[in-house]
Design a protein around this motif. Structure first.
Motif, short mmCIF file in Angstrom:
data_model
loop_
_atom_site.label_atom_id
_atom_site.label_comp_id
_atom_site.label_asym_id
_atom_site.label_seq_id
_atom_site.Cartn_x
_atom_site.Cartn_y
_atom_site.Cartn_z
N SER A 30 -10.35 93.18 19.40
CA SER A 30 -11.03 93.28 20.70
C SER A 30 -10.20 94.11 21.68
CB SER A 30 -11.31 91.90 21.27
OG SER A 30 -10.11 91.19 21.47
N ASP A 31 -8.87 94.04 21.58
CA ASP A 31 -8.02 94.86 22.45
C ASP A 31 -8.19 96.35 22.14
OD1 ASP A 31 -7.01 92.66 23.77
OD2 ASP A 31 -5.24 92.51 22.45
N GLN A 32 -8.28 96.68 20.86
CA GLN A 32 -8.47 98.07 20.48
C GLN A 32 -9.83 98.58 20.92
OE1 GLN A 32 -7.71 97.49 16.31
NE2 GLN A 32 -5.72 98.53 16.44
N LYS A 33 -10.86 97.74 20.80
CA LYS A 33 -12.19 98.14 21.26
C LYS A 33 -12.20 98.36 22.76
CE LYS A 33 -14.83 95.84 17.62
NZ LYS A 33 -15.84 94.83 17.31
N GLN A 34 -11.52 97.50 23.49
CA GLN A 34 -11.46 97.63 24.95
C GLN A 34 -10.73 98.92 25.32
OE1 GLN A 34 -9.45 94.40 26.87
NE2 GLN A 34 -10.33 94.87 28.85
N GLU A 35 -9.64 99.23 24.61
CA GLU A 35 -8.90 100.46 24.88
C GLU A 35 -9.75 101.69 24.55
OE1 GLU A 35 -5.69 102.47 26.36
OE2 GLU A 35 -5.95 100.30 26.28
N ASN A 36 -10.53 101.64 23.46
CA ASN A 36 -11.43 102.74 23.11
C ASN A 36 -12.47 102.96 24.19
OD1 ASN A 36 -10.20 103.37 20.73
ND2 ASN A 36 -11.68 102.31 19.44
N ARG A 37 -13.00 101.87 24.74
CA ARG A 37 -14.00 102.00 25.81
C ARG A 37 -13.40 102.65 27.05
NH1 ARG A 37 -15.85 96.72 23.89
NH2 ARG A 37 -17.79 97.09 22.78
N LYS A 41 -14.67 106.22 28.59
CA LYS A 41 -15.14 106.40 29.97
C LYS A 41 -14.45 107.58 30.64
CE LYS A 41 -16.52 101.66 30.90
NZ LYS A 41 -16.30 100.48 31.73
N VAL A 42 -13.14 107.70 30.42
CA VAL A 42 -12.40 108.82 31.01
C VAL A 42 -12.86 110.13 30.37
CG1 VAL A 42 -10.12 109.85 31.25
CG2 VAL A 42 -10.42 107.41 31.62
#
Length: 65
Positions: A30-37, A41-42
């Protein structure tokens, strides 16, 4: 909910995944998915800004033939 806004190098993420070639599509945490999101966005914002600059350039300069 608190967010960690400190800068972390995207290269560390790339290197971690480049080393595990046995499984090209690993299950992301979930941390990796959050970082990918966050990165996505950027990336989208940057792409839109570049497209807007190209569009503005076409409107402000004459095209010579």
């Amino acid at each position: 909910m608190s967010m960690n806004l400190s800068f972390s190098s995207p290269m560390s993420f790339v290197i971690d995944h480049a080393l595990s070639k046995k499984n090209p599509f690993p299950k992301l945490t979930s941390d990796q998915k959050q970082e990918n999101r966050k990165l996505a966005k950027v990336r989208i914002l940057v792409e839109h800004v570049i497209g807007g600059m190209k569009h503005f350039y076409c409107l402000t300069h004459r095209i010579g033939n």
